[in-house]
Scaffold this motif. Structure first.
Motif, PDB file in Angstrom:
ATOM      1  N   UNK A 198      -2.633   5.900  -3.405  1.00  0.00           N
ATOM      2  CA  UNK A 198      -1.714   5.991  -4.542  1.00  0.00           C
ATOM      3  C   UNK A 198      -1.348   7.451  -4.760  1.00  0.00           C
ATOM      4  N   UNK A 199      -0.037   7.715  -4.861  1.00  0.00           N
ATOM      5  CA  UNK A 199       0.433   9.049  -5.233  1.00  0.00           C
ATOM      6  C   UNK A 199       0.453   9.113  -6.754  1.00  0.00           C
ATOM      7  N   UNK A 200      -0.426   9.897  -7.331  1.00  0.00           N
ATOM      8  CA  UNK A 200      -0.587   9.959  -8.782  1.00  0.00           C
ATOM      9  C   UNK A 200      -0.372  11.374  -9.271  1.00  0.00           C
ATOM     10  N   UNK A 201      -0.359  11.507 -10.608  1.00  0.00           N
ATOM     11  CA  UNK A 201      -0.166  12.826 -11.208  1.00  0.00           C
ATOM     12  C   UNK A 201      -1.270  13.785 -10.803  1.00  0.00           C
ATOM     13  N   UNK A 202      -2.452  13.258 -10.498  1.00  0.00           N
ATOM     14  CA  UNK A 202      -3.596  14.107 -10.168  1.00  0.00           C
ATOM     15  C   UNK A 202      -3.739  14.387  -8.679  1.00  0.00           C
ATOM     16  N   UNK A 203      -2.788  13.901  -7.870  1.00  0.00           N
ATOM     17  CA  UNK A 203      -2.841  14.138  -6.438  1.00  0.00           C
ATOM     18  C   UNK A 203      -2.768  12.840  -5.664  1.00  0.00           C
ATOM     19  N   UNK A 204      -3.045  12.914  -4.362  1.00  0.00           N
ATOM     20  CA  UNK A 204      -3.064  11.730  -3.514  1.00  0.00           C
ATOM     21  C   UNK A 204      -4.452  11.106  -3.593  1.00  0.00           C
ATOM     22  N   UNK A 205      -4.520   9.883  -4.113  1.00  0.00           N
ATOM     23  CA  UNK A 205      -5.797   9.203  -4.293  1.00  0.00           C
ATOM     24  C   UNK A 205      -5.992   8.181  -3.180  1.00  0.00           C
ATOM     25  N   UNK A 206      -7.186   8.167  -2.606  1.00  0.00           N
ATOM     26  CA  UNK A 206      -7.498   7.285  -1.492  1.00  0.00           C
ATOM     27  C   UNK A 206      -8.739   6.468  -1.852  1.00  0.00           C
ATOM     28  N   UNK A 207      -8.594   5.137  -1.863  1.00  0.00           N
ATOM     29  CA  UNK A 207      -9.720   4.257  -2.109  1.00  0.00           C
ATOM     30  C   UNK A 207     -10.344   3.826  -0.798  1.00  0.00           C
TER      31      UNK A 207
ATOM     32  N   UNK B 206       0.268   7.412 -18.093  1.00  0.00           N
ATOM     33  CA  UNK B 206       0.848   7.753 -16.789  1.00  0.00           C
ATOM     34  C   UNK B 206       0.091   8.831 -16.021  1.00  0.00           C
ATOM     35  N   UNK B 207      -0.792   9.567 -16.670  1.00  0.00           N
ATOM     36  CA  UNK B 207      -1.587  10.573 -15.967  1.00  0.00           C
ATOM     37  C   UNK B 207      -2.930  10.018 -15.487  1.00  0.00           C
ATOM     38  N   UNK B 208      -3.123   8.714 -15.660  1.00  0.00           N
ATOM     39  CA  UNK B 208      -4.383   8.085 -15.284  1.00  0.00           C
ATOM     40  C   UNK B 208      -4.112   6.876 -14.385  1.00  0.00           C
TER      41      UNK B 208
ATOM     42  N   UNK C 200     -18.820  -8.832  -3.273  1.00  0.00           N
ATOM     43  CA  UNK C 200     -19.568 -10.081  -3.254  1.00  0.00           C
ATOM     44  C   UNK C 200     -20.541  -9.997  -2.081  1.00  0.00           C
ATOM     45  N   UNK C 201     -21.790  -9.697  -2.396  1.00  0.00           N
ATOM     46  CA  UNK C 201     -22.814  -9.604  -1.359  1.00  0.00           C
ATOM     47  C   UNK C 201     -24.108 -10.121  -1.974  1.00  0.00           C
ATOM     48  N   UNK C 202     -24.367 -11.409  -1.794  1.00  0.00           N
ATOM     49  CA  UNK C 202     -25.443 -12.047  -2.533  1.00  0.00           C
ATOM     50  C   UNK C 202     -24.957 -12.368  -3.926  1.00  0.00           C
ATOM     51  N   UNK C 203     -24.982 -11.399  -4.813  1.00  0.00           N
ATOM     52  CA  UNK C 203     -24.419 -11.537  -6.150  1.00  0.00           C
ATOM     53  C   UNK C 203     -23.069 -10.831  -6.186  1.00  0.00           C
ATOM     54  N   UNK C 204     -22.436 -10.884  -7.326  1.00  0.00           N
ATOM     55  CA  UNK C 204     -21.116 -10.279  -7.507  1.00  0.00           C
ATOM     56  C   UNK C 204     -21.223  -9.123  -8.494  1.00  0.00           C
ATOM     57  N   UNK C 205     -20.493  -8.037  -8.208  1.00  0.00           N
ATOM     58  CA  UNK C 205     -20.368  -7.007  -9.230  1.00  0.00           C
ATOM     59  C   UNK C 205     -19.029  -6.307  -9.071  1.00  0.00           C
ATOM     60  N   UNK C 206     -18.531  -5.789 -10.186  1.00  0.00           N
ATOM     61  CA  UNK C 206     -17.244  -5.085 -10.150  1.00  0.00           C
ATOM     62  C   UNK C 206     -16.749  -4.766 -11.536  1.00  0.00           C
ATOM     63  N   UNK C 207     -15.588  -4.108 -11.552  1.00  0.00           N
ATOM     64  CA  UNK C 207     -14.972  -3.705 -12.821  1.00  0.00           C
ATOM     65  C   UNK C 207     -13.588  -3.164 -12.521  1.00  0.00           C
ATOM     66  N   UNK C 208     -12.820  -2.942 -13.576  1.00  0.00           N
ATOM     67  CA  UNK C 208     -11.636  -2.096 -13.493  1.00  0.00           C
ATOM     68  C   UNK C 208     -12.029  -0.752 -14.086  1.00  0.00           C
ATOM     69  N   UNK C 209     -11.987   0.285 -13.270  1.00  0.00           N
ATOM     70  CA  UNK C 209     -12.352   1.622 -13.730  1.00  0.00           C
ATOM     71  C   UNK C 209     -11.089   2.428 -14.019  1.00  0.00           C
ATOM     72  N   UNK C 210     -11.202   3.366 -14.934  1.00  0.00           N
ATOM     73  CA  UNK C 210     -10.096   4.269 -15.284  1.00  0.00           C
ATOM     74  C   UNK C 210     -10.455   5.682 -14.855  1.00  0.00           C
ATOM     75  N   UNK C 211      -9.523   6.344 -14.170  1.00  0.00           N
ATOM     76  CA  UNK C 211      -9.721   7.721 -13.726  1.00  0.00           C
ATOM     77  C   UNK C 211      -8.608   8.585 -14.285  1.00  0.00           C
ATOM     78  N   UNK C 212      -9.001   9.605 -15.035  1.00  0.00           N
ATOM     79  CA  UNK C 212      -8.060  10.587 -15.591  1.00  0.00           C
ATOM     80  C   UNK C 212      -8.548  11.964 -15.144  1.00  0.00           C
ATOM     81  N   UNK C 213      -7.909  12.521 -14.128  1.00  0.00           N
ATOM     82  CA  UNK C 213      -8.399  13.772 -13.569  1.00  0.00           C
ATOM     83  C   UNK C 213      -9.753  13.548 -12.923  1.00  0.00           C
ATOM     84  N   UNK C 214     -10.770  14.261 -13.419  1.00  0.00           N
ATOM     85  CA  UNK C 214     -12.136  14.077 -12.928  1.00  0.00           C
ATOM     86  C   UNK C 214     -12.952  13.172 -13.837  1.00  0.00           C
TER      87      UNK C 214
END
Length: 218
Positions: A26-35, A87-89, A97-111
């Motif tokens: 994703x090209x974001x306000x904070x730079x090029x983000x790579x997941x 828009x800056x975040x 999913x590996x045995x059990x499930x875990x996850x979330x929607x995380x928010x990143x604003x800068x660092x």
């Protein structure tokens, strides 16, 4: 690679990225983000600066081995989308999913990283029962894994192992189970949700129990 009318220029990165693990960019306000998605070995998020410097973005508030909200050792990042109301975040779809499930929607604003939304899920079930609106209360050990994320109008649409969610500045809503996919050539797709195309990861076209469809804007 930077491509302009004057020509092309390649940028050397300060460290190598495991290209087979890159799941989203994703090209974001904070730079090029790579997941990155390394499955049970995590993945996390990297930010690439115009200089080529690669910076790991992470946060472990609990200091536990797999503590969140963004732990590169345990958290695969499947999708990144700019938040319409910030828009800056960006928001991240985190899920495993590996045995059990875990996850979330995380928010990143800068660092700065925080847990934007998560939902508890009991063992051996695809139906979440307990909503957890704030990370201050502590995230459940078994939670819904998120795999897709796309910006649609003033909201984010997220796909998870149990269905679809819509996130707005005011909160999140569960929209219901995933619509049935159809096989189109080499792909399994669904056009049932306005604003996005749902794309199956495997054929025959179905939403697997260990992942959820990719969300592609249209």
């Amino acid at each position: 690679m930077e491509v302009t009318q004057a020509g092309q220029r390649s940028l050397e990165l300060s460290e190598a990225l495991a290209w087979r693990r890159v799941s989203s960019v994703e090209v974001a306000a904070q730079g090029l983000l790579v997941g990155l998605n390394a499955g049970e070995w995590g993945g996390g998020l990297r930010r690439i600066a115009p200089s080529g410097e690669v910076v790991m973005i992470e946060s472990n508030e609990s200091n536990q081995p797999c503590g969140g909200p963004l732990n590169p050792q345990c958290d695969p990042v499947h999708a990144i989308a700019t938040l319409p109301w910030k828009p800056n975040c960006v928001g991240l779809a985190v899920g495993l999913r590996h045995g059990a499930s875990h996850g979330r929607i995380a928010e990143v604003c800068g660092d700065e990283v925080r847990s934007l939304y998560y939902r508890a899920m009991p063992p051996n079930s695809h139906s979440p029962e307990v909503a957890a609106p704030s990370a201050d209360a502590g995230e459940p050990r078994i939670s819904v894994a998120f795999f897709g994320l796309a910006r649609v109008g003033d909201s984010l649409l997220a796909s998870a192992v149990d269905g679809l969610y819509r996130l707005r500045a005011s909160g999140a809503d569960y929209l219901g189970p995933l619509p049935d996919p159809q096989t189109r050539g080499d792909f399994g797709v669904s056009f049932a949700v306005p604003g996005v195309v749902l794309v199956a990861r495997h054929l025959p076209a179905r939403w697997g129990t260990f992942d959820a469809p990719l969300l592609v804007q249209r």
